[in-house]
Write an enzyme that holds these catalytic residues in place. Sequence first.
Site, PDB file in Angstrom:
ATOM      1  N   TYR A 172      44.806  45.632  40.050  1.00  0.00           N
ATOM      2  CA  TYR A 172      44.349  44.354  39.962  1.00  0.00           C
ATOM      3  C   TYR A 172      45.018  43.445  41.237  1.00  0.00           C
ATOM      4  O   TYR A 172      46.203  43.419  41.751  1.00  0.00           O
ATOM      5  CB  TYR A 172      45.594  43.856  38.934  1.00  0.00           C
ATOM      6  CG  TYR A 172      45.642  42.610  38.446  1.00  0.00           C
ATOM      7  CD1 TYR A 172      44.533  41.717  38.128  1.00  0.00           C
ATOM      8  CD2 TYR A 172      46.797  41.912  38.495  1.00  0.00           C
ATOM      9  CE1 TYR A 172      44.665  40.401  37.534  1.00  0.00           C
ATOM     10  CE2 TYR A 172      47.014  40.515  38.130  1.00  0.00           C
ATOM     11  CZ  TYR A 172      46.054  39.746  37.656  1.00  0.00           C
ATOM     12  OH  TYR A 172      46.104  38.418  37.304  1.00  0.00           O
ATOM     13  N   TYR A 223      36.158  39.344  34.983  1.00  0.00           N
ATOM     14  CA  TYR A 223      37.439  39.497  35.271  1.00  0.00           C
ATOM     15  C   TYR A 223      38.138  39.802  33.991  1.00  0.00           C
ATOM     16  O   TYR A 223      37.978  39.362  32.699  1.00  0.00           O
ATOM     17  CB  TYR A 223      37.981  37.903  35.289  1.00  0.00           C
ATOM     18  CG  TYR A 223      39.349  37.713  35.771  1.00  0.00           C
ATOM     19  CD1 TYR A 223      39.555  37.774  36.832  1.00  0.00           C
ATOM     20  CD2 TYR A 223      40.542  37.878  34.876  1.00  0.00           C
ATOM     21  CE1 TYR A 223      40.850  37.410  37.532  1.00  0.00           C
ATOM     22  CE2 TYR A 223      41.839  37.468  35.443  1.00  0.00           C
ATOM     23  CZ  TYR A 223      41.878  37.490  36.624  1.00  0.00           C
ATOM     24  OH  TYR A 223      43.352  37.316  37.183  1.00  0.00           O
TER      25      TYR A 223
END
Lengths: 389, 133
Positions: free
Chosen positions: A339, A289
Amino acid sequence: MAKRLLDFRDRTAVAGVGYTPFTKDSGVSTLTLACRAVLAALDDAGLGPGDVDGLATHRVGDSAAPTLVGPALGIRDLSWHLDQFGGGSVSHAVVGQAALAVAAGVAETVVCYRAINARSEFRMGGTGRGLPASPEVQYQAPYGLFAPPQQYAMYARAHMLKYGTTAEHFGRQAVTQRANAVKNPRALMRAPITLDDYLASRWIAEPFRLLDCCLETDGACALVVTTAERARDLRRPAVLVSAAAWGGGESHLSGGPADPTTTAAAALAPRLYGRAGLGPRDVDVAQLYDCFTYSVIVQLEDYGFCPKGEGGPYAASGATALDGELPVNTHGGFLSEGYVHGMNHVAEAVSQLRGDAGDRQVPGAEVALSTAQPGYVLPATSALILRKD
Amino acid sequence: MRPVFQVATDRDSAPWWERTGRGEFAVQRCDACGRARFPARAFCPACRTERWHWEAAEPEGTVESWIVNHQAFGAGDGEPYVVVMVRPAAVPDCLLHGGWRAAREPVGGERVRGVFTPGASGLTLVDWEPAGE
Ligand SMILES: [Zn+2]
């Protein structure tokens, strides 16, 4: 204490992935984005909406719920659904919970999705939304601290002070991921960058520059989760869900260990590896992440790929590049692909294990780690280990 | 300059903010095991006792980290400002944030002292300055 929940390892699989284009202004609602991605994932698997009996997502008040998406696609009888509150930290929990539901037999075919207009409608940095609904906000926002880049910059500096991590370490990871995005037709940012470009990019919140930060993106991504047996009969190669894990613990405000340089992922990792029956050395490719460069650095440590404090030098050594010992964020990540809050990491892991990642394919990839926001801001995280069938 | 946000206190925190309004840096101390905690809440995380007392503490600590903000988030105007993360001496297993009150940037680990500052929502904030300068 190692508990055995049910016979879970490798019993479920990801059978399809779907995307909308990633843009800065989708021009449509999150409901529309969700429907497009769900249909694309089903098509990839060779299925249709009539085969779906479960839908799952996570959101922070910014997107379409399963109970909206189901009826919009003519799915009249959802036997399982999940509308998880939360941001990136629960992104992988959504997929893990869908796999648990399938393994438990309460649903057979679940589509997990995340749909966001994170640039044109609901920016995480403040515009278009109020302050987060957390009691801890009152101790931060009055001082001008509330946007994710600010919070992460604070942790990043603590890591720099404690371990000597440098801007060059962050920059090398950003450059590496951009080189991957150059090979990814889906990526928003496909122009190569150099370390000098990184260092010349403007300050957002020191020690973070613009190129430390992920891309505010409009788009959606979806995954079809079903039993391993069923996935083997479908159009694409099955990618097995070997393990899912959840983590929590203390935040920097709750009076816990209060070490801002270690995340909840450090506690989750042994649980995750244990459930999969393997360790960090068995991981061929990792999607970590990357809301910011630093979150990759700290996870390289907390997931056991290098000793604590050495994530910066490890990334800067080239180890995380496509031809390195641990290719990381092979699609370019949130820094360069886009994203979608976590789901696009899982989808890229699936591509790598199916062997259809094109120019960015890691040869012979058999085991992938994909991770959620590692537990800063609020103490929660989640992760998956996927395996080639 | 740092942006101005209206924030809501809650039933746990209101007594703490009342004390900052009087120029007091308070910690909760567990009546059973004596552990100090911040931020305010009813249960001691160490022994689960729901009895405590407020205790005035010296607003002292050390700098754990800081940022220099440049981006105009929300109501901001883009003028840089510094926010520090402080490890308070009275509750060393907790970290809190505050504005920075000095012309220079902080130094990692340096000793700092709280400065009570009027803020939005009628709250008195705790900013930090170098100790002994
Ligand atoms: Zn106690």
